[in-house]
Design an enzyme around this catalytic site. Structure first.
Site, short mmCIF file in Angstrom:
data_model
loop_
_atom_site.label_atom_id
_atom_site.label_comp_id
_atom_site.label_asym_id
_atom_site.label_seq_id
_atom_site.Cartn_x
_atom_site.Cartn_y
_atom_site.Cartn_z
N LYS A 56 -6.29 -2.62 -4.76
CA LYS A 56 -5.52 -3.46 -5.68
C LYS A 56 -5.58 -4.95 -5.33
CE LYS A 56 -2.62 0.40 -7.10
NZ LYS A 56 -3.27 0.62 -8.39
N TYR A 77 1.32 9.84 -4.21
CA TYR A 77 0.02 9.99 -4.86
C TYR A 77 -1.01 9.18 -4.09
CZ TYR A 77 -3.69 9.53 -8.38
OH TYR A 77 -4.89 9.54 -9.04
N ASP A 99 -1.19 4.90 3.47
CA ASP A 99 -1.83 4.55 2.20
C ASP A 99 -1.14 3.28 1.68
OD1 ASP A 99 -2.70 4.22 -0.37
OD2 ASP A 99 -2.34 6.28 -1.00
#
Length: 425
Positions: free
Chosen positions: A265, A142, A237
């Site tokens: 994050k 994702y 990613d």
């Protein structure tokens, strides 16, 4: 009715599904979502004042634990000067320099406000740099909710993708191909078939979005080699893995260097920050230098950058990641042993401060294998642990996270709770 239940019922009147991100709805496990009001260290307290050991950590950013005093002080000091300028600040430069110093692949970087924004922008730059349209992603990975990334595999591994969400035009999805993770042969077949057509390949170098899936070294090395051979931009990613599995991210851990990297994050320390960066020749395709447009009013927000910079400073303390990995492995080893003693098909593993829990005999290596695990047992286990004050991700497809604030007492309490849970499965 509990406060959690009452708040959820009220939220459904004003917020679609009662939540602002789907996984929070507990749809995968059933039950009522938890509304939290306070966190400190490794612990959370909900609106009913129940205490939990937190193994989600805001899905990764809280690597130092909740309400870290030094991070809060940095945020407070920054906020006194204004919450936003919409103009350059010296702290943005500090953040850029720090990222370039710590991440092997990044020569230049641009800050954004979310991981989705980072991946979306990185793909646009890769397309602009190569002059190609086709992108490749992997089944189960994702990369945010941009249209081009909400695509599932077609009827075969080399078939153009179909939208996996309403609202995504087929004309957009057709430029995205999906391959099985950890399958080097499928990679080679695709590159051979589409010689010179692939703009970029985007991948989670350690997957956290179909539970924790560890890459085969040969798979990552083959991917790097093929992208180099065919002039394709390789994007890692590392929104989840960056500064989570190692100081330099998964690329430092596996010694495979991408052309571009996306981050998020941890670099926000709990506030919304994202970034994408890579080789200078690629990044200079961005406006105002080049023809690829990307912008953001709150990019490099001074308060968020302050939280991120302090977090990055603190995780560079000697042996930080060694200690974090040891604590996480104590958790996964303890849970695995507890299940084994009760003859339950369960295992767990970690990479740095990330971990995965699987109701299967061996750790899965692909989306197909994770789908074969016993998700019904996970649902039962999740609620049994939750009732004992242990908060895991509410889905069998999510990785977990340990913070530097977790102690041996937390781990022991968690394993004791697991003993009780496994006894009831």
């Amino acid at each position: 009715m509990s406060k959690n239940q009452s708040l959820y019922e009220q939220s459904k009147l004003y917020i679609p599904g009662g939540v602002n991100s789907p996984v929070r709805a507990f749809s995968s496990v059933g039950g009522t979502p938890i509304f939290f009001k306070r966190g400190l260290g490794s612990r959370l307290w909900d609106e009913d004042d129940k205490e939990y050991i937190d193994y989600i950590n805001s899905w990764g950013p809280m690597i130092l634990g909740h309400a870290n005093h030094e991070v809060l002080t940095a945020v407070h000091d920054a906020s006194k000067n204004s919450l936003s300028f919409g103009a350059p600040t010296s702290r943005e430069l500090d953040m850029a320099e720090e990222i370039v110093k710590l991440v092997p692949s990044i020569e230049q970087v641009r800050l954004v406000s979310s991981g989705t924004e980072a991946t979306m922008s990185a793909i646009r730059v890769a397309r602009g740099f190569t002059g190609r349209d086709t992108i490749v992603k992997f089944e189960g990975c994702y990369h945010g909710h941009a249209d081009a990334l909400l695509v599932k595999a077609g009827s075969g591994a080399l078939t153009f993708g179909q939208p996996s969400s309403a609202g995504v035009p087929t004309d957009v999805a057709k430029h995205t191909l999906t391959l099985p993770y950890n399958d080097s042969q499928a990679l080679q077949d695709l590159f051979s078939k589409l010689d010179g057509e692939i703009a970029c390949v985007i991948i989670e170098p350690v997957v956290g979005n179909m539970n924790l899936i560890v890459p085969h070294q040969e798979f990552l090395e083959s991917l790097r080699s093929l992208c180099t051979k065919y002039g394709t931009v390789l994007i890692f990613d590392e929104v989840m893995t960056g500064f989570r599995v190692a100081l330099g991210g998964a690329q430092a851990l596996f010694n495979v260097i991408p052309d571009m990297t996306t981050l998020g994050k941890v670099i926000g320390g709990g506030l919304p920050v994202g970034a994408f960066g890579g080789k200078k020749e690629i990044m200079q395709q961005l406006a105002p230098l080049g023809p690829v447009y990307q912008a953001g009013t709150l990019s490099g927000n001074p308060v968020a950058v302050a939280a991120g910079l302090k977090t990055l400073e603190l995780i560079q303390e000697p042996d930080f990641f060694k200690k974090l990995s040891i604590t996480t492995k104590q958790l996964t080893d303890g849970l695995t042993l507890s299940a084994k003693e009760r003859n339950i098909d369960f295992c767990a593993r970690n990479v740095g401060g990330m971990f995965g829990l699987y109701f299967s005999k061996t750790p899965p290596n692909s989306f197909e294998e994770i789908m074969a695990s016993n998700r019904d047992l996970f649902k039962k286990f999740f609620h049994l642990m939750l009732s004992q004050g242990v908060y895991f991700g509410p889905s069998a497809f999510e990785a977990g996270f340990v913070s530097a604030a977790h102690t041996s007492v937390d781990i022991k309490q968690t394993i004791n709770a697991a003993n009780n849970a496994f006894d009831q499965l």
